[in-house]
Motif scaffolding. Structure first.
Motif, PDB file in Angstrom:
ATOM      1  N   HIS A   1      -3.169  -4.043  -3.880  1.00  0.00           N
ATOM      2  CA  HIS A   1      -2.686  -2.698  -3.548  1.00  0.00           C
ATOM      3  C   HIS A   1      -3.817  -2.008  -2.786  1.00  0.00           C
ATOM      4  O   HIS A   1      -4.919  -1.848  -3.326  1.00  0.00           O
ATOM      5  CB  HIS A   1      -2.375  -1.961  -4.853  1.00  0.00           C
ATOM      6  CG  HIS A   1      -1.720  -0.620  -4.690  1.00  0.00           C
ATOM      7  ND1 HIS A   1      -1.927   0.206  -3.604  1.00  0.00           N
ATOM      8  CD2 HIS A   1      -0.842   0.050  -5.490  1.00  0.00           C
ATOM      9  CE1 HIS A   1      -1.213   1.315  -3.738  1.00  0.00           C
ATOM     10  NE2 HIS A   1      -0.536   1.243  -4.876  1.00  0.00           N
ATOM     11  N   SER A   2      -3.537  -1.588  -1.551  1.00  0.00           N
ATOM     12  CA  SER A   2      -4.614  -0.964  -0.759  1.00  0.00           C
ATOM     13  C   SER A   2      -4.959   0.425  -1.268  1.00  0.00           C
ATOM     14  O   SER A   2      -6.044   0.929  -1.017  1.00  0.00           O
ATOM     15  CB  SER A   2      -4.197  -0.875   0.711  1.00  0.00           C
ATOM     16  OG  SER A   2      -3.196   0.126   0.858  1.00  0.00           O
ATOM     17  N   GLY A   3      -3.979   1.094  -1.925  1.00  0.00           N
ATOM     18  CA  GLY A   3      -4.205   2.473  -2.365  1.00  0.00           C
ATOM     19  C   GLY A   3      -3.876   3.495  -1.279  1.00  0.00           C
ATOM     20  O   GLY A   3      -4.226   4.665  -1.406  1.00  0.00           O
TER      21      GLY A   3
ATOM     22  N   TYR B   1      -1.121   6.866  -3.403  1.00  0.00           N
ATOM     23  CA  TYR B   1      -1.889   6.870  -4.656  1.00  0.00           C
ATOM     24  C   TYR B   1      -1.345   7.851  -5.690  1.00  0.00           C
ATOM     25  O   TYR B   1      -1.638   7.736  -6.864  1.00  0.00           O
ATOM     26  CB  TYR B   1      -3.359   7.221  -4.347  1.00  0.00           C
ATOM     27  CG  TYR B   1      -3.470   8.373  -3.367  1.00  0.00           C
ATOM     28  CD1 TYR B   1      -3.452   9.673  -3.805  1.00  0.00           C
ATOM     29  CD2 TYR B   1      -3.516   8.141  -2.003  1.00  0.00           C
ATOM     30  CE1 TYR B   1      -3.504  10.722  -2.902  1.00  0.00           C
ATOM     31  CE2 TYR B   1      -3.567   9.182  -1.095  1.00  0.00           C
ATOM     32  CZ  TYR B   1      -3.561  10.476  -1.546  1.00  0.00           C
ATOM     33  OH  TYR B   1      -3.589  11.506  -0.661  1.00  0.00           O
TER      34      TYR B   1
ATOM     35  N   GLY C   1       0.804  -1.224   0.000  1.00  0.00           N
ATOM     36  CA  GLY C   1       0.000   0.000   0.000  1.00  0.00           C
ATOM     37  C   GLY C   1       0.834   1.269   0.000  1.00  0.00           C
ATOM     38  O   GLY C   1       0.379   2.314  -0.448  1.00  0.00           O
TER      39      GLY C   1
ATOM     40  N   SER D   1       3.510   6.046  -6.015  1.00  0.00           N
ATOM     41  CA  SER D   1       3.069   4.670  -6.268  1.00  0.00           C
ATOM     42  C   SER D   1       3.400   4.184  -7.679  1.00  0.00           C
ATOM     43  O   SER D   1       4.290   3.350  -7.857  1.00  0.00           O
ATOM     44  CB  SER D   1       1.562   4.561  -5.997  1.00  0.00           C
ATOM     45  OG  SER D   1       1.086   3.296  -6.298  1.00  0.00           O
ATOM     46  N   ASP D   2       2.741   4.743  -8.704  1.00  0.00           N
ATOM     47  CA  ASP D   2       2.857   4.204 -10.077  1.00  0.00           C
ATOM     48  C   ASP D   2       4.297   4.085 -10.547  1.00  0.00           C
ATOM     49  O   ASP D   2       4.683   3.100 -11.179  1.00  0.00           O
ATOM     50  CB  ASP D   2       2.118   5.099 -11.081  1.00  0.00           C
ATOM     51  CG  ASP D   2       0.654   5.244 -10.746  1.00  0.00           C
ATOM     52  OD1 ASP D   2       0.305   5.066  -9.570  1.00  0.00           O
ATOM     53  OD2 ASP D   2      -0.127   5.551 -11.648  1.00  0.00           O
TER      54      ASP D   2
ATOM     55  N   HIS E   1      -5.906  -6.700  -7.470  1.00  0.00           N
ATOM     56  CA  HIS E   1      -6.998  -5.939  -6.844  1.00  0.00           C
ATOM     57  C   HIS E   1      -6.434  -4.611  -6.370  1.00  0.00           C
ATOM     58  O   HIS E   1      -5.383  -4.595  -5.726  1.00  0.00           O
ATOM     59  CB  HIS E   1      -7.566  -6.661  -5.619  1.00  0.00           C
ATOM     60  CG  HIS E   1      -8.066  -8.037  -5.909  1.00  0.00           C
ATOM     61  ND1 HIS E   1      -9.363  -8.291  -6.303  1.00  0.00           N
ATOM     62  CD2 HIS E   1      -7.447  -9.247  -5.879  1.00  0.00           C
ATOM     63  CE1 HIS E   1      -9.517  -9.593  -6.486  1.00  0.00           C
ATOM     64  NE2 HIS E   1      -8.360 -10.191  -6.236  1.00  0.00           N
ATOM     65  N   HIS E   2      -7.128  -3.512  -6.667  1.00  0.00           N
ATOM     66  CA  HIS E   2      -6.735  -2.196  -6.150  1.00  0.00           C
ATOM     67  C   HIS E   2      -7.868  -1.703  -5.282  1.00  0.00           C
ATOM     68  O   HIS E   2      -8.999  -1.553  -5.749  1.00  0.00           O
ATOM     69  CB  HIS E   2      -6.439  -1.226  -7.299  1.00  0.00           C
ATOM     70  CG  HIS E   2      -5.675  -0.034  -6.832  1.00  0.00           C
ATOM     71  ND1 HIS E   2      -6.209   0.875  -5.957  1.00  0.00           N
ATOM     72  CD2 HIS E   2      -4.416   0.376  -7.088  1.00  0.00           C
ATOM     73  CE1 HIS E   2      -5.298   1.805  -5.689  1.00  0.00           C
ATOM     74  NE2 HIS E   2      -4.198   1.526  -6.363  1.00  0.00           N
TER      75      HIS E   2
ATOM     76  N   GLY F   1      -8.124   1.182  -3.406  1.00  0.00           N
ATOM     77  CA  GLY F   1      -8.413   2.615  -3.466  1.00  0.00           C
ATOM     78  C   GLY F   1      -8.777   3.267  -2.132  1.00  0.00           C
ATOM     79  O   GLY F   1      -9.632   4.139  -2.082  1.00  0.00           O
TER      80      GLY F   1
ATOM     81  N   PRO G   1      -1.454  -4.675  -9.946  1.00  0.00           N
ATOM     82  CA  PRO G   1      -2.153  -5.425  -8.892  1.00  0.00           C
ATOM     83  C   PRO G   1      -3.386  -6.145  -9.426  1.00  0.00           C
ATOM     84  O   PRO G   1      -4.062  -5.651 -10.322  1.00  0.00           O
ATOM     85  CB  PRO G   1      -2.575  -4.332  -7.905  1.00  0.00           C
ATOM     86  CG  PRO G   1      -1.762  -3.137  -8.233  1.00  0.00           C
ATOM     87  CD  PRO G   1      -1.351  -3.243  -9.667  1.00  0.00           C
TER      88      PRO G   1
END
Ligand code: UD1
Length: 364
Positions: free
Chosen positions: A38-40, A43, A11, A48-49, A62-63, A65, A60
């Protein structure tokens, strides 16, 4: 037969650096289906990116957010969202890293679902106990079944708390990452790109609440940095964390940044190149105090205590309070040579050791 699943939860910035190599090693070994979540919590592109692109981490699965908020808001949002993913993926285990709110939320969600937890960077302990990251670490270790430790001290810390089963001294995966990219670091060229002379500047990162959320501490630090730079004849390169940047505005301290080179948070390769080219580092980041050591540079650590005591006890790094005079005085001391003890955090094969420890404990 379908492969068993492991969910790996990240995250925040330092967790991306760690997941990069663990992810690659896990996919190569293929003992399990490695699902990345990725918890987000971080962000922004720069937070991050950039790490996913630069370090070749797959997107990921699942993201969640969750974004920013108070500690309770972040932890609660991640707790609810992680529980849903775990219910859907039905993994054999959850892998969490370090000490963030994402880590705590993941551990709580998994524990209630009776999913075994693997904690990478287990056993780190640091005063004050009230520090959010310390609370997150202690609770996560209490709930975990597999403990991957970066140092002998972390193993001892767990033993002192009665945790012996499932403990593995794997070394630090950030050391693996540093060694992997060391040959491609370009300190000279990167310094020039930022308008700095090699060995002629201090790299500064500050983001901890106890340093930047109080006007007195933040002002003391910025004044101390200005004085240190002037008395040592050095420039200051300050990649500024969004939290710090907000506080500088709020406390009307922007004038103190004027003599410094201020840049947005940096990607991994640029930060490591600039660290390798610096005179020394001033930081309150857990990761950068070790990475400076990997790059052969000393660090002033702006914290009352550190989880990486090997580095302060050996005299390589120096702890300093957020006060102008103390910082300026310590800056003069850190410019003196010090003995460099090698291999405090493993042999550079931590990702492999982590994957093998998990296989042995949970997938064999
Ligand atoms: C978190 C971790 C810390 C880790 C650090 C690395 C916790 C309790 N702390 O601290 O252990 O060393 O990450 O960076 O989890 N913000 C943005 N953009 C982003 C991310 C954050 O603007 O992409 C801002 C938020 O609005 C917030 C502040 O930065 O005001 C703090 O972010 P947060 O994730 O709470 O904590 P960090 O200080 O980053």
């Amino acid at each position: 037969m379908q492969k068993k699943t492991l969910v790996s939860l990240v995250g925040a910035r330092p967790q991306f650096v760690k997941e990069a190599l663990v992810n690659a090693a896990a996919r190569k070994a293929a003992y399990w289906r490695h699902v990345l979540v990725h918890s987000g919590q971080h962000y922004d592109i720069a937070m991050s990116d950039v790490f996913f692109q630069e370090l070749g981490i797959p997107a990921p699965d699942h993201h969640l957010g969750i974004g920013s908020g108070s500690h309770a808001e972040m932890t609660a949002a991640a707790l609810v969202a992680v529980e849903k993913v775990l219910a859907r993926e039905k993994p054999e285990a959850l892998l969490v890293y370090g000490d963030t709110n994402t880590t705590l939320a993941g551990a709580l969600a998994a524990a209630k679902l009776h999913i075994p937890i693997i904690h990478v960077e287990a056993g780190i302990r640091q005063e004050p106990r009230t520090m959010p990251e310390e609370i997150n670490r202690v609770v996560t270790d209490r709930l975990s079944q597999v403990f991957c430790c970066c140092s002998a001290l972390a193993v001892d810390n767990l033993a002192r708390e009665g945790i012996i089963a499932g403990v593995h001294m794997t070394g630090d995966v950030m050391y693996d990452q540093f060694l992997r990219l060391q040959a491609s670091l370009t300190p000279m060229e990167t310094c020039r790109r930022y308008g700095l002379d090699p060995e002629g500047y201090i790299v500064v990162t500050l983001h901890r609440d106890f340093n930047v959320d109080s006007p007195e501490s933040l002002e003391g630090l910025l004044r101390g940095l200005g004085e240190s730079a002037q008395s040592c004849g050095l420039a200051v390169l300050f990649p500024i964390h969004p939290r710090t940047s907000k506080r500088v505005e709020e406390f009307a301290l922007a004038h103190l940044l004027r003599p410094f080179t201020i840049v947005p948070p940096l990607g991994y390769t640029d930060l490591m190149s600039l660290t390798a080219g610096a005179a020394f580092v001033v930081t309150d980041s857990g990761g950068l105090q070790k990475e400076a050591y990997y790059a052969g540079k000393r660090a002033l650590v702006v914290m009352p205590d550190t989880g990486w005591r090997e580095l302060t006890e050996s005299g390589w790094n120096i702890l300093v309070p957020p006060e102008a005079q103390a910082l300026a005085e310590a800056a003069r001391r850190i410019l003196q040579p010090a003995p460099h003890a090698p291999h405090l955090y493993g042999q550079g094969d931590a990702a492999l050791q982590i994957v093998e420890a998990i296989r042995k404990e949970l997938f064999s």
